[in-house]
Scaffold this motif. Structure first.
Motif, PDB file in Angstrom:
ATOM      1  N   ALA A  14      61.408  29.985 -20.834  1.00 29.03           N
ATOM      2  CA  ALA A  14      60.957  29.399 -19.568  1.00 29.03           C
ATOM      3  C   ALA A  14      59.458  29.603 -19.377  1.00 29.03           C
ATOM      4  O   ALA A  14      58.748  28.687 -18.926  1.00 29.03           O
ATOM      5  N   VAL A  15      58.950  30.774 -19.733  1.00 31.09           N
ATOM      6  CA  VAL A  15      57.521  31.050 -19.600  1.00 31.09           C
ATOM      7  C   VAL A  15      56.719  30.150 -20.535  1.00 31.09           C
ATOM      8  O   VAL A  15      55.686  29.579 -20.146  1.00 31.09           O
ATOM      9  N   VAL A  16      57.183  29.992 -21.766  1.00 29.35           N
ATOM     10  CA  VAL A  16      56.478  29.143 -22.732  1.00 29.35           C
ATOM     11  C   VAL A  16      56.450  27.701 -22.247  1.00 29.35           C
ATOM     12  O   VAL A  16      55.414  27.026 -22.313  1.00 29.35           O
ATOM     13  N   TYR A  17      57.571  27.200 -21.741  1.00 28.78           N
ATOM     14  CA  TYR A  17      57.600  25.828 -21.228  1.00 28.78           C
ATOM     15  C   TYR A  17      56.680  25.657 -20.013  1.00 28.78           C
ATOM     16  O   TYR A  17      56.020  24.629 -19.859  1.00 28.78           O
ATOM     17  N   ALA A  18      56.619  26.668 -19.144  1.00 27.46           N
ATOM     18  CA  ALA A  18      55.744  26.581 -17.972  1.00 27.46           C
ATOM     19  C   ALA A  18      54.279  26.538 -18.401  1.00 27.46           C
ATOM     20  O   ALA A  18      53.493  25.742 -17.876  1.00 27.46           O
ATOM     21  N   VAL A  19      53.899  27.370 -19.361  1.00 27.60           N
ATOM     22  CA  VAL A  19      52.517  27.371 -19.856  1.00 27.60           C
ATOM     23  C   VAL A  19      52.195  26.038 -20.520  1.00 27.60           C
ATOM     24  O   VAL A  19      51.114  25.469 -20.314  1.00 27.60           O
ATOM     25  N   ALA A  20      53.131  25.503 -21.307  1.00 26.47           N
ATOM     26  CA  ALA A  20      52.911  24.210 -21.964  1.00 26.47           C
ATOM     27  C   ALA A  20      52.749  23.096 -20.934  1.00 26.47           C
ATOM     28  O   ALA A  20      51.889  22.213 -21.096  1.00 26.47           O
ATOM     29  N   ASP A  21      53.539  23.119 -19.875  1.00 29.90           N
ATOM     30  CA  ASP A  21      53.416  22.106 -18.817  1.00 29.90           C
ATOM     31  C   ASP A  21      52.062  22.189 -18.126  1.00 29.90           C
ATOM     32  O   ASP A  21      51.431  21.163 -17.832  1.00 29.90           O
ATOM     33  N   ILE A  22      51.597  23.406 -17.866  1.00 30.92           N
ATOM     34  CA  ILE A  22      50.283  23.572 -17.220  1.00 30.92           C
ATOM     35  C   ILE A  22      49.181  23.050 -18.121  1.00 30.92           C
ATOM     36  O   ILE A  22      48.267  22.357 -17.662  1.00 30.92           O
ATOM     37  N   ILE A  23      49.265  23.349 -19.411  1.00 33.27           N
ATOM     38  CA  ILE A  23      48.249  22.855 -20.358  1.00 33.27           C
ATOM     39  C   ILE A  23      48.278  21.334 -20.419  1.00 33.27           C
ATOM     40  O   ILE A  23      47.227  20.685 -20.436  1.00 33.27           O
ATOM     41  N   MET A  24      49.462  20.739 -20.425  1.00 40.16           N
ATOM     42  CA  MET A  24      49.566  19.276 -20.455  1.00 40.16           C
ATOM     43  C   MET A  24      48.972  18.655 -19.197  1.00 40.16           C
ATOM     44  O   MET A  24      48.309  17.614 -19.263  1.00 40.16           O
ATOM     45  N   ILE A  25      49.185  19.269 -18.054  1.00 36.60           N
ATOM     46  CA  ILE A  25      48.618  18.752 -16.804  1.00 36.60           C
ATOM     47  C   ILE A  25      47.099  18.834 -16.842  1.00 36.60           C
ATOM     48  O   ILE A  25      46.403  17.881 -16.456  1.00 36.60           O
TER      49      ILE A  25
END
Length: 72
Positions: A14-25
């Motif tokens: 979940a943490v990895v996906y959240a960081v990836a989403d922030i980077i994509m944004i």
């Protein structure tokens, strides 16, 4: 014991996906800003280089003013 490792793995996931989403944004916002800047620059150049007034909305441009006479 397996449930504990599964919960820890799910939390890391979940943490990895959240960081990836922030980077994509962040990347999406940067690309949008760059494209907008280039669009404004090209709008200014097109209005200065070509005669007449050009109204540009997105990918469509509308010309007002000079119209060439039809060949007879």
């Amino acid at each position: 014991m397996g449930a504990i490792f599964s919960a820890i793995g799910s939390a890391i996931n979940a943490v990895v996906y959240a960081v990836a989403d922030i980077i994509m944004i962040i990347v999406s916002v940067i690309v949008t800003i760059i494209v907008t800047i280039f669009d404004i620059i090209f709008d200014i150049l097109c209005c200065n280089c070509f005669g007449g007034r050009t109204k540009r909305t997105g990918t469509h441009s509308y010309r007002f003013g000079r119209r060439e006479a039809a060949a007879i």
